[in-house]
Design an enzyme around this catalytic site. Structure first.
Site, PDB file in Angstrom:
ATOM      1  N   TYR A  98       6.363   6.181 -12.349  1.00 17.51           N
ATOM      2  CA  TYR A  98       7.588   5.531 -11.878  1.00 17.51           C
ATOM      3  C   TYR A  98       8.362   6.433 -10.920  1.00 17.51           C
ATOM      4  O   TYR A  98       9.022   5.944 -10.005  1.00 17.51           O
ATOM      5  CB  TYR A  98       8.463   5.128 -13.066  1.00 17.51           C
ATOM      6  N   GLU A 140       6.554  -0.717 -22.300  1.00 23.14           N
ATOM      7  CA  GLU A 140       5.177  -0.223 -22.258  1.00 23.14           C
ATOM      8  C   GLU A 140       4.915   0.798 -23.358  1.00 23.14           C
ATOM      9  O   GLU A 140       3.830   0.821 -23.949  1.00 23.14           O
ATOM     10  CB  GLU A 140       4.892   0.365 -20.867  1.00 23.14           C
TER      11      GLU A 140
END
Length: 390
Positions: A98, A140
């Site tokens: 990310y 997640e």
């Protein structure tokens, strides 16, 4: 939630960002892949990059999340985020990636919008990004914890060529794993050029079976890139071979309870519905189930006999089929799926899977019949372009 200061800035700049978001995402992907070619080679779907679908889907998801933050504070787009998180988990996306995405995405925003990106604007959209990223990372993390496993090996027990373009592979994973009806697994293969590409395939049998089954349609290169992984599976994989697969993921699963259902599919979108029907049959369910399927022709209808048998095994189920090119003497309807003449029970929950035009048409018909949006769930094979078009 966004801070009050950032919310005002995002609200004021959303039209500008949204108007340029596809140019931004195109610049983002091009730059990130130029500096990190292993991401395109081993993680991202090269076909979806080549046809531009992934760029459109990313643009749509960012715009949808930012819009929700300013128009519906405290009500994040949970369904969209769950779908993205499941896809990321099936690919093995990690938290550190990310930061990589953030670096190249915000560089692209600056390059495309130039001086319009003031420090105040940059801070506000940085907050949007990390709110979305943080939510996905949390989802997640939970999915990885629930799965308890990463990649595993699965032996091909049997291969069945259902049609010239569709093959079913019965798999026995080295590590036994349960799944919920409707979920999918990722298959990772090493292609001739050394790239490790990943694709998702629905588990098309019930969890009660002692094996997994994936039903793979070969993607032909008609106006779009040839399906690299589907072609590899069709051309190379036979009984006895071993595949690398993920744990099961996916949020289009059989709705719990005993309320009425609509399972509507078209083409290869039948696969998650077969898993749901198989589970209902295996557990002796008398649930009211309306099954709708549309296809090009009876010959193209994969697992056609199996679908008929599963519906016949359920006392509360009815089957309605449409074929665009029917055979003489066929049973069912001709043309595109039309729910207007089908009796739909009150309070049903609908699960849809198939090409986007099919799902949009069915959803519109359901809305006309008074089915609330909260009662309609769907699965998209590939990038979620429904979000981008919303």
């Amino acid at each position: 939630m966004l801070s009050p200061e950032s919310a005002g800035t995002v609200r004021a700049t959303l039209p500008v960002i949204a108007g340029a978001i596809q140019e931004i995402t195109a610049r983002f992907y091009d730059t990130m892949f130029a500096d990190n070619p292993e991401l395109l080679r081993d993680l991202f779907n090269r076909g979806n990059q080549a046809n531009g679908e992934q760029r459109v889907a990313l643009a749509g998801s960012i715009a949808a999340f930012a819009t929700a933050l300013v128009e519906r504070p405290g009500e994040p787009p949970a369904t969209m985020l769950s779908r993205i998180a499941n896809k990321h988990a099936s690919l093995g996306v990690t938290e550190d990636q990310y930061a990589v995405v953030h670096k190249y995405l915000f560089a692209a925003i600056g390059e495309v919008l130039g001086g319009a990106v003031t420090p105040e604007v940059a801070r506000a959209w940085d907050e949007v990004y990390w709110l979305m990223a943080g939510t996905l990372i949390g989802l997640e993390r939970d999915l990885y914890r629930e799965a308890r496993r990463g990649w595993t090996r699965a032996t091909v027990v049997e291969r069945r060529d259902e049609t010239p373009d569709v093959a079913a592979f019965l798999l026995r994973p080295d590590t036994p794993m349960s799944f919920r009806p409707g979920q999918y697994v990722s298959v990772r293969v090493t292609l001739p050029d050394g790239a490790r590409q990943i694709r998702q395939y629905s588990l098309s049998n019930s969890p009660e079976r002692d094996h997994w089954r994936i039903t793979v349609k070969r993607v032909r290169g008609e106006g779009a890139p040839e399906g690299e992984v589907s072609a590899w599976l069709h051309e190379r994989v036979l009984a006895g071979d071993v595949l690398t697969v993920s744990a099961p993921f996916g949020d289009l699963t059989l709705p719990e309870g005993d309320g009425p259902l609509l399972l509507a599919s078209a083409g290869i979108g039948l696969t998650p519905m077969l898993s749901m029907l198989g589970h209902l049959a295996a557990t002796g369910s008398d649930r009211r189930v309306v099954v709708v399927h549309a296809d090009r022709s009876p010959d193209a209808h994969v697992h056609r006999e199996e679908l008929t048998e599963l519906v016949a095994a359920l006392p509360g189920a009815t089957l309605h089929r449409w074929y665009e090119n029917p055979d003489p003497g066929h049973t069912g309807h001709t043309g595109l799926a039309d729910l207007s003449a089908i009796e739909l029970p009150e309070g049903l929950v609908a699960c849809l899977c198939g090409p986007l035009p099919f799902m949009r048409a069915v959803r519109a018909q359901l809305a006309e019949r008074g089915v609330p949006a909260s009662g309609i769930h769907y699965e998209v094979f590939g990038p979620d372009l429904w979000i981008a078009a919303a």
